[in-house]
Design an enzyme around this catalytic site. Structure first.
Site, PDB file in Angstrom:
ATOM      1  N   CYS A  27       0.438  -0.763   0.015  1.00  0.00           N
ATOM      2  CA  CYS A  27       0.148   0.474  -0.056  1.00  0.00           C
ATOM      3  C   CYS A  27       0.595   1.131   0.031  1.00  0.00           C
ATOM      4  O   CYS A  27       0.540   2.549   0.108  1.00  0.00           O
ATOM      5  CB  CYS A  27      -1.115  -0.125   1.060  1.00  0.00           C
ATOM      6  SG  CYS A  27      -0.007   0.273   2.093  1.00  0.00           S
ATOM      7  N   GLU A 129      -5.151   2.677  -8.673  1.00  0.00           N
ATOM      8  CA  GLU A 129      -3.765   1.495  -8.147  1.00  0.00           C
ATOM      9  C   GLU A 129      -3.575   0.394  -8.642  1.00  0.00           C
ATOM     10  O   GLU A 129      -4.592  -0.484  -8.781  1.00  0.00           O
ATOM     11  CB  GLU A 129      -4.859   1.149  -6.276  1.00  0.00           C
ATOM     12  CG  GLU A 129      -3.681   0.526  -5.571  1.00  0.00           C
ATOM     13  CD  GLU A 129      -3.679   0.342  -4.122  1.00  0.00           C
ATOM     14  OE1 GLU A 129      -4.815  -0.030  -3.681  1.00  0.00           O
ATOM     15  OE2 GLU A 129      -2.737   0.360  -3.749  1.00  0.00           O
TER      16      GLU A 129
END
Lengths: 244, 254
Positions: A27, A129
Site C-alpha cells: 500500500c 491503484e
C-alpha cells in the site's frame, strides 16, 4: 516527488526499491514519480530505464532475487492489462515488462518491471491503484503544482519528497494532503510508537492504527465521578450539578 | 500438498468443508488447500472469543504484557519459519519477508508496555470532596480481516494491540497466503495465551459476512482494497447501529 536539487542517484535507488520491491504489492509502494521540471524528468527517466531493465526477477527464495512474482495469475493479468491500458491512453512505455519469461519457472506469475513516462492525471493508470511493478513518471513544472497534484488525488496514504532543500521539504510536508510523508525516505511506514494512517479515500473510520491511537481504538473510556460522605446533611438538588 | 485450517479455542479445527487451492506464485504449482469457514464455523470462533473474554479481560494488564513479551521472543526465534511461509505463498523475497515480520514484531514490543498505555486520568476535587477519574476498558470480541500482501505483519498490527487491551480476537486472513496466520496463532498459544483469546478462521465472503454482522463482534479492523474497504465499513457500521452496540471500525487500504 523529485526536486531538481535532489541527489539523483539516491532518488533513483529509492524509487527502484520502493516501486518494484515486493513486486509493487504494497500500500506504501511508490507507484508515481512526480518529476519537477523537464530537465530533471529526462535525466530521471534515463537513469531509471536501465535499472528497471536489469531488475533481477525470480523466485523469492533465491538470494539473488530482487523482485518476485505477483500473487496470482488473475492479478498478473490485471496488472498487465493496466500496462496495455496505459499504452492506449497515450503514456510513453519506456520499459515494457509484459513479455518477461523465466525459462526455469514457466508457470510462475512473473511480470517484468514496467516504466511509463509522460503520464497525465486524467489517465486511469494514474488515478487507479495498479498494485504491481509499474512506475509512472508524471512531469510538473514546479513545487506548487507538485503539491497540488499529489493533494488532488482521491487517495492519500503516503507520499515522499526527494530534495536537499529543507525549506522545500518542510513546505511540502506541511501543505500536502496525505497522511504519511517521507523526506528522502521512500516508504515512510511509521513505527509502532508513531501513528499509521492514510487520508481521504485511503481510510474509512476515525481512529488510525498504532501508538496510543491503537489503544483508543480497542478500548472504551469510562469516567467516574465519586464522593464519599461523612456526616453529610440531607439535601436534594433539582438543578444540573455545577461542581461548586 | 498441505491443508490449512482454522484455529479455534486453542485447537486446529478441521472438518469436511469447501476448500480453495493455495498456489506458489513462483512456480504456479498448487501446493496446498485452505478450508473455507461456513456460518457455523465462524460463529464457533466468535463464541470461543466471547467466552475467553470473561477471564482474559479480568487478567491484569501486567500479566497480559508478560505473555506478549514471551510472544515477542518466540516470533524472533521463528522469523525464518514465518518468512519462508510468506515467500512460499506470497512470492516476495525472503529478505523482504523477514523485514515485514520484524515490522510486525515492533507492534508486539510496543504493546508489551500496555500497563502504561492503559492508564487513565484522575482529577481531584472536581467539586468539594468530589473526585473524577477515567479508565479504559476493553470492547469484547474484535475482528481483523487482513490482505494478502503482508500475511504476518498486518495481523500483527491488529491482534497484539487488541488482546493487550483485554479484548479477544478472531482473525480472518487472506485465503491466498493463509499459512502464516496459523503459525502466528500456534506461537501465541506457546507463549501462554489462554485458549479462545486468539482465533483464526480461514474463509472468504461467506465468513466475512458473518463477522461483520454478528452482534457479539464489537470492533472490526480491515486492511484491503478501497472498494472492499468501503463496503466492509458500511456493512459493519450499519449493523452496529441496528444492534445498538458499539461497533468501531478502522479501515486502511493496502
Amino acid at each position: 516527488m523529485i526536486m531538481p536539487d535532489a541527489d539523483l542517484d539516491q532518488a533513483v535507488d529509492a524509487l527502484i526499491g520502493a516501486a518494484y520491491g515486493s513486486a509493487g504489492e504494497r500500500c506504501m509502494a511508490i507507484s508515481v514519480a512526480v518529476a519537477v521540471g523537464d530537465y530533471l524528468a529526462d535525466k530521471l527517466v534515463t537513469e531509471l530505464k536501465p535499472r528497471v531493465q536489469q531488475l533481477k526477477i525470480g523466485p523469492g527464495n533465491l538470494s539473488e532475487t530482487e523482485m518476485g512474482p505477483l500473487i496470482t495469475k488473475q492479478h498478473y493479468e490485471r496488472v498487465k492489462s493496466y500496462v496495455d491500458l496505459g499504452v492506449k491512453e497515450g503514456a510513453e512505455l519506456v520499459v515494457d515488462g509484459r513479455d518477461f519469461k523465466l525459462s526455469d519457472y514457466k508457470n510462475g506469475f512473473y511480470l517484468g518491471g514496467c516504466l511509463f513516462d509522460k503520464v497525465k492525471t486524467n489517465m486511469r493508470i494514474y488515478k487507479e491503484e495498479i498494485f504491481g511493478p509499474v512506475l509512472s513518471v508524471v512531469r510538473v513544472p514546479d513545487l506548487e503544482s507538485a503539491i497540488k497534484l499529489v493533494s488532488e488525488h482521491e487517495y492519500g496514504n503516503g507520499t515522499a519528497i526527494f530534495t536537499r532543500d529543507g525549506y522545500v521539504s518542510r513546505t511540502f510536508a506541511s501543505k500536502v494532503q496525505v497522511g504519511m510523508i517521507g523526506i528522502n525516505v521512500p516508504i515512510p511506514v511509521p513505527v509502532a510508537y508513531q501513528t499509521f494512517g492514510g487520508w481521504k479515500r485511503s481510510v474509512f473510520g476515525d481512529i488510525p492504527m498504532h501508538n496510543i491511537d491503537g489503544v483508543r481504538f480497542y478500548t472504551k473510556i469510562k469516567t467516574i465521578t465519586q464522593r464519599w460522605l461523612k456526616n453529610a446533611k440531607r439535601e436534594t438538588h433539582f438543578n444540573i450539578p455545577t461542581h461548586k | 500438498m498441505y491443508q490449512v485450517t482454522h484455529f479455534i479455542n486453542g485447537q486446529l479445527v478441521s472438518a469436511k468443508e469447501r476448500t480453495l487451492n493455495i498456489t506458489n506464485p513462483a512456480t504456479g504449482d498448487v501446493i496446498g488447500q485452505v478450508a473455507m469457514a461456513d456460518k457455523n464455523r465462524v460463529e464457533q470462533a466468535i463464541l470461543a472469543a466471547k467466552n475467553a473474554f470473561i477471564t482474559w479481560s479480568a487478567m491484569t494488564p501486567l500479566r497480559r504484557a508478560r505473555i506478549l513479551f514471551q510472544y515477542k521472543i518466540l516470533l524472533e526465534k521463528n522469523i525464518d519459519v514465518l518468512a519462508k511461509l510468506i515467500t512460499q505463498e506470497h512470492g516476495k523475497t525472503l529478505a523482504d519477508a523477514r523485514g515485514s515480520v520484524q515490522r510486525g514484531i515492533e507492534v508486539v514490543e510496543f504493546v508489551c508496555g500496555i500497563p502504561y498505555h492503559l492508564k487513565g486520568s484522575y482529577a481531584e476535587e472536581v467539586a468539594t470532596e468530589v473526585d473524577s477519574y477515567s479508565i479504559r476498558q476493553p470492547l469484547g470480541v474484535c475482528v481483523g480481516i487482513t490482505p494478502f500482501n503482508f500475511p504476518a505483519m498486518i495481523p500483527l498490527w491488529m491482534f497484539p494491540m487488541a488482546i493487550a487491551c483485554g479484548n479477544t480476537f478472531v482473525l480472518k486472513p487472506s485465503e491466498k497466503d493463509p499459512s502464516c496466520s496459523i503459525k502466528l496463532a500456534e506461537l501465541i498459544k506457546e507463549a501462554g495465551i489462554p485458549d479462545g483469546v486468539v482465533n483464526v478462521v480461514q474463509g472468504d465472503q461467506e465468513a466475512v459476512e458473518v463477522l461483520l454482522t454478528h452482534p457479539d463482534v464489537k470492533a472490526v479492523s480491515f486492511v484491503g482494497s478501497t472498494s472492499v474497504a468501503e463496503k466492509v465499513y458500511q456493512t459493519a457500521v450499519t449493523h452496529g447501529k441496528r444492534a445498538h452496540k458499539r461497533l468501531v471500525a478502522q479501515r486502511i487500504i493496502a
